[in-house]
Scaffold this motif. Sequence first.
Motif, short mmCIF file in Angstrom:
data_model
loop_
_atom_site.label_atom_id
_atom_site.label_comp_id
_atom_site.label_asym_id
_atom_site.label_seq_id
_atom_site.Cartn_x
_atom_site.Cartn_y
_atom_site.Cartn_z
N ASP A 5 0.85 -1.19 0.00
CA ASP A 5 0.00 0.00 0.00
C ASP A 5 0.88 1.24 0.00
O ASP A 5 1.81 1.35 0.80
CB ASP A 5 -0.89 0.03 1.24
N ILE A 6 0.57 2.19 -0.89
CA ILE A 6 1.31 3.45 -0.99
C ILE A 6 0.36 4.60 -0.75
O ILE A 6 -0.68 4.71 -1.41
CB ILE A 6 1.96 3.63 -2.38
N VAL A 7 0.68 5.45 0.21
CA VAL A 7 -0.10 6.66 0.47
C VAL A 7 0.66 7.86 -0.08
O VAL A 7 1.86 8.03 0.21
CB VAL A 7 -0.37 6.83 1.98
N ILE A 8 -0.03 8.70 -0.84
CA ILE A 8 0.60 9.90 -1.41
C ILE A 8 -0.15 11.12 -0.90
O ILE A 8 -1.19 11.50 -1.44
CB ILE A 8 0.59 9.87 -2.95
N PRO A 9 0.34 11.77 0.16
CA PRO A 9 -0.27 13.01 0.64
C PRO A 9 0.05 14.14 -0.34
O PRO A 9 1.17 14.24 -0.84
CB PRO A 9 0.40 13.26 2.00
N CYS A 10 -0.92 14.99 -0.57
CA CYS A 10 -0.74 16.06 -1.56
C CYS A 10 -1.37 17.35 -1.07
O CYS A 10 -2.52 17.36 -0.62
CB CYS A 10 -1.36 15.64 -2.90
N TYR A 11 -0.62 18.43 -1.16
CA TYR A 11 -1.19 19.76 -0.94
C TYR A 11 -0.52 20.72 -1.92
O TYR A 11 0.68 21.00 -1.83
CB TYR A 11 -0.98 20.25 0.49
N ASN A 12 -1.28 21.16 -2.90
CA ASN A 12 -0.79 22.08 -3.93
C ASN A 12 0.45 21.56 -4.64
O ASN A 12 1.39 22.30 -4.92
CB ASN A 12 -0.51 23.46 -3.33
N GLN A 13 0.45 20.26 -4.94
CA GLN A 13 1.55 19.64 -5.68
C GLN A 13 1.02 18.95 -6.93
O GLN A 13 1.59 17.95 -7.38
CB GLN A 13 2.28 18.62 -4.79
N GLY A 14 -0.05 19.52 -7.50
CA GLY A 14 -0.67 18.89 -8.67
C GLY A 14 0.28 18.73 -9.83
O GLY A 14 0.19 17.76 -10.59
N GLY A 15 1.21 19.66 -10.00
CA GLY A 15 2.16 19.57 -11.10
C GLY A 15 3.14 18.44 -10.95
O GLY A 15 3.69 17.94 -11.95
N PHE A 16 3.40 18.03 -9.70
CA PHE A 16 4.34 16.94 -9.44
C PHE A 16 3.65 15.58 -9.33
O PHE A 16 4.31 14.54 -9.46
CB PHE A 16 5.08 17.19 -8.11
N LEU A 17 2.35 15.59 -9.05
CA LEU A 17 1.63 14.36 -8.72
C LEU A 17 1.73 13.27 -9.79
O LEU A 17 1.94 12.10 -9.45
CB LEU A 17 0.17 14.69 -8.44
N PRO A 18 1.61 13.59 -11.10
CA PRO A 18 1.73 12.51 -12.10
C PRO A 18 3.07 11.80 -12.06
O PRO A 18 3.13 10.58 -12.25
CB PRO A 18 1.53 13.26 -13.43
N ASP A 19 4.16 12.54 -11.83
CA ASP A 19 5.48 11.89 -11.73
C ASP A 19 5.53 10.95 -10.53
O ASP A 19 6.07 9.84 -10.62
CB ASP A 19 6.58 12.95 -11.57
N SER A 20 4.99 11.40 -9.40
CA SER A 20 5.01 10.59 -8.19
C SER A 20 4.22 9.30 -8.39
O SER A 20 4.72 8.20 -8.11
CB SER A 20 4.44 11.40 -7.03
#
Length: 342
Positions: A5-20
Amino acid sequence: MPSVDIVIPCYNQGGFLPDSVGSVLGQQVDDLRILIVDNASTDGSAEVARQLASGDGRIELLLRSTNQGPHASFNAGVDWARSDYFLILCADDILAPGCLARAVNALQRHKEASFAFGGQLIWEADAPCPAMASANDDASCSVVGAEEFVGIFSLPHRPVGTGSILVRTTAQKQAGHYRPELYYTDDLEMLMRLAALGGAVRIDAIQGVRRRHGANISAANWGNWQRELREVWAAYASFFAHEGSALPWGPPLERKIRTNVANRAYWSAVSHRMRGLKAESVELMAFSRSLDPAATIIPPFAYWLRVENVGAFVTRRLREILAQRKPAHPRGPRDGSVPQKA
C-alpha cells in the motif's frame, strides 16, 4: 508476491503528482494499491488526482474539503493500510526504479526487521531528474539494530531516504500515528519508534528521489543549522519521553545522543564563526550549552572519533569555509561599487 500500500499526501503539488504516481505504477509489484490524500489543495491537485484514478483502478482518493494539516493525511494513510507493506510517498517525490521489489525482498529475507531503507538522490527545482541505475534486485543489504539506527541522526551520516522507506504494515499499526507536535522531524521520530520494534534493513542502493523546491515543508530549515539541530533534538526528546523511556538501552543512549547533538552544534558554531557568521555562531553555541554545558568549557575533540569518514567530512567542510571566505571579485567589482556582505 506480497501486497504493498502506498499513500501519497498532496497539498498544492498537482504539477508533481503525475510523476510521483507514475514512479509507483512502474514498480514490479503485482498487488499494489495507491491512496492519494489531497488536503484541500487550491491548485487543481484534486482534479489531477481524479484524472489519474480514472485511468487506473489501483488508485483510490481521499479528497478533503478543508485543510487538516499534513499529519491528518499521514495518519489517514496509516488507518487505511491493510497490505503486507506500507509506504508514504510525498507528492513531489518519486520512487527509484525497482525500489519496492528490492525492499520487499530485503524484508522477506530479514523477518525481524520493521522496515527497509536505502539512499536517496536530490532533485533540484528546474533541473532534469537525476540519472538512476537500472533496477537491481540483487543490491546488498545489512541489518541495522534498533539502538544503532536510533543514533544515526545525531551525527553526520550517510543519506537516509526517509521518503522511500517500506514498512511492515503490522509494525506501522503497532507504532501508531504520527505526532503533529513534530512538524519538521515527525518522520525521524516515527522511524525511531519503528526501529525499536525490530530494527531495520539498509539497502545499498538509491531507493528514492527527493525533489527540492521552495515549497517543501522542510525548506525553512535549509542552511539554518541551529534550527535543523533543534528540530532533530525535538524528535529525540519526543522518542525518549515516550517509547524510548521503556527500552533498556533508552536512557543511556539518550545521554549519548544529547552529547552528540551538543557537540555537533558546538563545532557547527565554530564553523560559522570561521565563515564570519557571528550571530549564527552565537545561537549555535547557546544551543550546545543548553544540552551539555561542559561542551562549551572544554572543546569536545572526542566528537570527531565518533564521526564516520571524519577525514572526508572535515575536508569537505574546510572547502566550504574557504569557498565562502574567498572574495568573489578579489580586485573589487568592475563598476566600482562596494560589495555587500552575504
